[in-house]
Write a protein that holds these residues in place. Structure first.
Motif, PDB file in Angstrom:
ATOM      1  N   LEU A  34       0.825  -1.211   0.000  1.00  0.00           N
ATOM      2  CA  LEU A  34       0.000   0.000   0.000  1.00  0.00           C
ATOM      3  C   LEU A  34       0.862   1.266   0.000  1.00  0.00           C
ATOM      4  CD1 LEU A  34      -3.161  -0.309   0.091  1.00  0.00           C
ATOM      5  CD2 LEU A  34      -2.986   1.149   2.092  1.00  0.00           C
ATOM      6  N   ILE A  35       1.977   1.217   0.748  1.00  0.00           N
ATOM      7  CA  ILE A  35       2.892   2.366   0.784  1.00  0.00           C
ATOM      8  C   ILE A  35       3.458   2.608  -0.620  1.00  0.00           C
ATOM      9  CG2 ILE A  35       5.095   3.226   1.700  1.00  0.00           C
ATOM     10  CD1 ILE A  35       4.414   1.663   4.330  1.00  0.00           C
ATOM     11  N   GLU A  36       3.814   1.518  -1.299  1.00  0.00           N
ATOM     12  CA  GLU A  36       4.353   1.657  -2.659  1.00  0.00           C
ATOM     13  C   GLU A  36       3.320   2.302  -3.585  1.00  0.00           C
ATOM     14  OE1 GLU A  36       5.842  -1.891  -4.549  1.00  0.00           O
ATOM     15  OE2 GLU A  36       6.940  -0.614  -5.969  1.00  0.00           O
ATOM     16  N   ARG A  37       2.077   1.846  -3.488  1.00  0.00           N
ATOM     17  CA  ARG A  37       1.024   2.442  -4.330  1.00  0.00           C
ATOM     18  C   ARG A  37       0.788   3.896  -3.938  1.00  0.00           C
ATOM     19  NH1 ARG A  37      -1.496  -1.929  -6.917  1.00  0.00           N
ATOM     20  NH2 ARG A  37      -0.798  -3.848  -5.944  1.00  0.00           N
ATOM     21  N   GLY A  38       0.767   4.157  -2.619  1.00  0.00           N
ATOM     22  CA  GLY A  38       0.480   5.504  -2.119  1.00  0.00           C
ATOM     23  C   GLY A  38       1.534   6.515  -2.522  1.00  0.00           C
ATOM     24  N   GLN A  39       2.810   6.103  -2.472  1.00  0.00           N
ATOM     25  CA  GLN A  39       3.875   7.068  -2.790  1.00  0.00           C
ATOM     26  C   GLN A  39       3.868   7.457  -4.274  1.00  0.00           C
ATOM     27  OE1 GLN A  39       7.017   6.395  -4.549  1.00  0.00           O
ATOM     28  NE2 GLN A  39       6.260   4.351  -5.066  1.00  0.00           N
TER      29      GLN A  39
END
Ligand code: PNS
Length: 172
Positions: A34-39
């Protein structure tokens, strides 16, 4: 900007600072996905660890922050921080316009809906954005990971290697 730090109604500035809040006890590959998608979506993504005095965590806040920093250092726009108190107050302090949350399955929805609507009531200028982690992580949670570690099961593919090592030494 209005006095409360959020863009006022007739101001068209789009704030692209998002907060991804949670307990992260510990960070899993689902969180990381999710962090990868969010960034990719926001100019700045603040991963905020809740300092919750009521819960009995496996890892201290400092340990959780350490692990998060280690597994996110490749992304310049991702920051790891700690917060306590109301999330909306923290968002205001950090000038963030978005709360990012992951929904794995329909069972997450009720809790997430309640939280998002309560946060909207507390601060109408703050939007909650839901993202879906990869479906291969839909069964994954920190709670399940802690249990597998405590019972000596395999953790490969569920958490980053550095978290696996920390889990193993924590429960041994
Ligand atoms: O990963 P978690 O444990 O489901 O995260 C829950 C979290 C930290 C997002 C939530 O408990 C929270 O925002 N707590 C801060 C207190 C708060 O603002 N409560 C009112 C929101 S309904």
């Amino acid at each position: 900007m209005s006095g409360n730090g959020f863009p006022s109604k007739n101001h068209t500035m789009k704030t692209s600072v998002a907060i991804y809040p949670g307990s992260f006890d510990p960070v899993t590959n689902g969180h990381l996905d999710l962090i990868e998608r969010g960034q990719k979506m926001f100019d700045r993504l603040i991963v905020a660890v809740l300092k919750n005095l009521e819960k009995e965590p496996l890892f201290t806040v400092a340990e959780r922050v350490d692990m998060l920093r280690e597994v996110t250092h490749r992304w310049d726009s991702v920051e790891i921080d700690v917060f306590e108190g109301l999330l909306v107050d923290y968002a205001r302090k950090r000038n963030a316009g978005v709360i990012l949350r992951g929904i794995r399955a329909i069972s997450d929805y009720e809790y997430e809906l309640q939280m998002a609507l309560m946060n909207r009531k507390l601060e109408p200028g703050l939007e909650t954005v839901f993202m879906l982690p990869a479906e291969s992580y839909s069964y994954l949670s920190s709670k399940v990971v802690r249990e597998i570690a405590q019972l000596g099961g395999p953790l490969t593919g569920l958490v980053p290697p550095v978290v696996e090592q920390r889990l193993r030494s924590k429960v041994s």
